[in-house]
Motif scaffolding. Structure first.
Motif, PDB file in Angstrom:
ATOM      1  N   LYS A 306       0.829  -1.213   0.000  1.00  8.65           N
ATOM      2  CA  LYS A 306       0.000   0.000   0.000  1.00  8.65           C
ATOM      3  C   LYS A 306       0.866   1.266   0.000  1.00  8.65           C
ATOM      4  N   ALA A 307       1.876   1.255  -0.861  1.00  5.09           N
ATOM      5  CA  ALA A 307       2.805   2.379  -0.953  1.00  5.09           C
ATOM      6  C   ALA A 307       2.117   3.601  -1.565  1.00  5.09           C
ATOM      7  N   THR A 308       2.580   4.759  -1.190  1.00  2.43           N
ATOM      8  CA  THR A 308       2.107   6.004  -1.790  1.00  2.43           C
ATOM      9  C   THR A 308       2.880   6.259  -3.079  1.00  2.43           C
ATOM     10  N   VAL A 309       2.169   6.543  -4.169  1.00  3.26           N
ATOM     11  CA  VAL A 309       2.785   6.757  -5.475  1.00  3.26           C
ATOM     12  C   VAL A 309       2.682   8.229  -5.845  1.00  3.26           C
ATOM     13  N   VAL A 310       3.796   8.804  -6.293  1.00  2.00           N
ATOM     14  CA  VAL A 310       3.851  10.234  -6.608  1.00  2.00           C
ATOM     15  C   VAL A 310       4.424  10.434  -8.010  1.00  2.00           C
ATOM     16  N   TYR A 311       3.779  11.286  -8.793  1.00  2.00           N
ATOM     17  CA  TYR A 311       4.334  11.697 -10.083  1.00  2.00           C
ATOM     18  C   TYR A 311       5.085  13.003  -9.882  1.00  2.00           C
ATOM     19  N   ASP A 312       6.351  13.056 -10.307  1.00  2.00           N
ATOM     20  CA  ASP A 312       7.163  14.257 -10.177  1.00  2.00           C
ATOM     21  C   ASP A 312       7.223  14.958 -11.525  1.00  2.00           C
ATOM     22  N   SER A 313       6.565  16.096 -11.633  1.00  2.00           N
ATOM     23  CA  SER A 313       6.479  16.803 -12.917  1.00  2.00           C
ATOM     24  C   SER A 313       7.776  17.490 -13.299  1.00  2.00           C
ATOM     25  N   VAL A 314       8.647  17.753 -12.328  1.00  2.00           N
ATOM     26  CA  VAL A 314       9.902  18.436 -12.623  1.00  2.00           C
ATOM     27  C   VAL A 314      10.837  17.532 -13.423  1.00  2.00           C
ATOM     28  N   THR A 315      10.978  16.285 -12.984  1.00  2.00           N
ATOM     29  CA  THR A 315      11.882  15.342 -13.652  1.00  2.00           C
ATOM     30  C   THR A 315      11.159  14.438 -14.643  1.00  2.00           C
ATOM     31  N   VAL A 316       9.825  14.455 -14.623  1.00  2.00           N
ATOM     32  CA  VAL A 316       8.988  13.528 -15.396  1.00  2.00           C
ATOM     33  C   VAL A 316       9.351  12.092 -15.009  1.00  2.00           C
ATOM     34  N   SER A 317       9.033  11.753 -13.791  1.00  2.00           N
ATOM     35  CA  SER A 317       9.308  10.417 -13.273  1.00  2.00           C
ATOM     36  C   SER A 317       8.338  10.107 -12.150  1.00  2.00           C
ATOM     37  N   MET A 318       8.324   8.849 -11.737  1.00  2.00           N
ATOM     38  CA  MET A 318       7.479   8.414 -10.632  1.00  2.00           C
ATOM     39  C   MET A 318       8.358   8.007  -9.447  1.00  2.00           C
ATOM     40  N   TYR A 319       7.773   8.091  -8.272  1.00  2.00           N
ATOM     41  CA  TYR A 319       8.408   7.441  -7.129  1.00  2.00           C
ATOM     42  C   TYR A 319       7.322   6.976  -6.171  1.00  2.00           C
ATOM     43  N   SER A 320       7.660   5.953  -5.401  1.00  2.00           N
ATOM     44  CA  SER A 320       6.741   5.455  -4.386  1.00  2.00           C
ATOM     45  C   SER A 320       7.499   5.299  -3.078  1.00  2.00           C
ATOM     46  N   TYR A 321       6.764   5.361  -1.987  1.00  2.00           N
ATOM     47  CA  TYR A 321       7.408   5.224  -0.686  1.00  2.00           C
ATOM     48  C   TYR A 321       6.437   4.609   0.322  1.00  2.00           C
ATOM     49  N   VAL A 322       7.006   3.859   1.235  1.00  2.00           N
ATOM     50  CA  VAL A 322       6.268   3.320   2.371  1.00  2.00           C
ATOM     51  C   VAL A 322       7.289   3.056   3.461  1.00  2.00           C
ATOM     52  N   GLY A 323       7.070   3.610   4.636  1.00  2.00           N
ATOM     53  CA  GLY A 323       8.067   3.496   5.689  1.00  2.00           C
ATOM     54  C   GLY A 323       9.368   4.145   5.243  1.00  2.00           C
ATOM     55  N   THR A 324      10.460   3.394   5.322  1.00  2.00           N
ATOM     56  CA  THR A 324      11.757   3.919   4.865  1.00  2.00           C
ATOM     57  C   THR A 324      12.109   3.471   3.451  1.00  2.00           C
TER      58      THR A 324
END
Length: 377
Positions: A306-324
């Protein structure tokens, strides 16, 4: 604001792509590398409706003779690769890639250093390609370490092209394609020893170059997170837009450039779970094998945790995070924009590393939205 920027960028890219296609239709190469060690993903599993060329990764010459010695097991793999992909519906062209990121670059440096060893390598490579029915050859030398090795690379391409054309004329068959996987930028501006690729030889002798627009960030720097295939980077020249621009500025024709796209992500372990943006402090690699996860693994990880998914418009890329755990990657959205960017720049296509990393072909099929014609080489 981020959403607006993303929509605006997508509009500009799509509009530019339409303009390029209307004025001067560009043939499209839709390629991918197939790792020969991917035993759970045979060539028969590749959806060839999504590609025009598939690269066999990898083969290496003997480190002393610089000739290719193919074992029985390798011969079976090579034969199965070409026969399977040539008989798929639709068929795709097959290219034998030599080297790879894990290969010893010193082998290529010694081979390319003099005419006799270059000749032995070239003749053996052509013989192997013809024997197993490949349509072309690809060199993935990562990387020449100084200006002399770059000059030697230029000689290698010139003599390789001459030999290919000579043999094709003698045998009365089409010449093999000749390509090369290269660094994202034409010059190694961040390294202690500055050097630049032989643009004139590339322009004259190669059908195209596969520009590796990825691995800008990774496990070699575990202090901060990063977009390892950033289309843009406002803080540095380590980006796809800069790299592609450097090749164009050096005089390499746009129609001889194929943009690399990753079907994998790179991971970090966050120092503080609450600080999770690109450039956040990290203390090591995250999940995956040595901080690397295929796109398919990323999608499964995000769903399971259940990671949080983020689109980064500056670099045009995705990242996800959960905990560390933090993962930087591309998905269908960012890849669609990047393919559009490549088309707007007049590039001849794109390639993926590697074809077995996708999830239900979600990323690989994005190129079909931008393709107006198939490559005929």
């Amino acid at each position: 604001m981020a959403v607006f920027r993303s929509l605006l960028l997508l509009f500009v890219v799509v509009f530019s792509t339409i303009t390029v296609d209307c004025v001067s239709p560009t043939p499209v190469i839709k390629a991918a590398y197939w790792p020969s060690w991917a035993s759970d993903f045979p060539p028969s599993a590749i959806d060839t409706t999504l590609f025009t060329h598939i690269f066999y990764a990898f083969l290496m010459p003997n480190s002393i003779t610089f000739k290719f010695e193919v074992s029985k097991s390798e011969a079976i793999l090579l034969s199965n690769f070409t026969s399977t992909l040539h008989h798929k519906n639709p068929p795709v062209k097959t290219i034998l890639s030599i080297g790879g990121g894990g290969a010893d670059p010193d082998v290529f440096a010694r081979m390319a250093a003099n005419a006799s060893s270059r000749r032995a390598f070239i003749n053996s490579a052509i013989k192997i390609a013809r024997k197993f029915g490949f349509d072309g050859l690809d060199l993935d030398w990562e990387f020449p370490t100084n200006p002399k090795e770059m000059n030697d690379l230029g000689y290698l391409f010139e003599e390789w092209r001459f030999a290919i054309n000579k043999i094709a004329k003698t045998k009365n068959h089409p010449p093999l394609l000749l390509t090369s996987a290269v660094n994202a930028a034409i010059d190694f501006f961040l390294f202690d020893v500055y050097r630049t690729y032989p643009a004139a030889s590339i322009r004259k002798n190669l059908d195209w170059i596969n520009v590796m627009c990825f691995d800008y960030r990774g496990s070699w720097d575990t202090t901060v997170t990063g977009a390892h295939a950033a289309l843009f980077d406002p803080k540095s020249n380590v980006s796809t837009s800069y790299g592609v621009g450097s090749w164009i500025k050096a005089g390499v024709p746009r129609e001889k450039m194929v943009m690399g796209l990753p079907l994998y992500g790179r991971t970090w372990k966050l120092e503080k779970p609450g600080l999770h943006g690109i450039g956040a402090h990290a203390i090591g690699v995250g999940p995956g094998e040595e901080g690397v996860m295929t796109f398919s693994q990323v999608k499964d990880f995000n769903r399971k945790n259940k990671a949080t998914v983020v689109y980064d418009s500056v670099t045009v890329s995705m990242y996800s995070y959960v905990g560390t755990s933090w993962i930087g990657y591309d998905d269908a959205i960012s890849v669609t924009i990047k393919i559009g960017f490549g088309r707007a720049q007049g590039l001849t296509g794109y390639f993926f590393w590697a074809v077995n990393g996708d999830k239900d072909w979600r990323i690989s099929r994005q190129g079909n939205h931008h393709s107006s014609s198939l490559h005929t080489k």
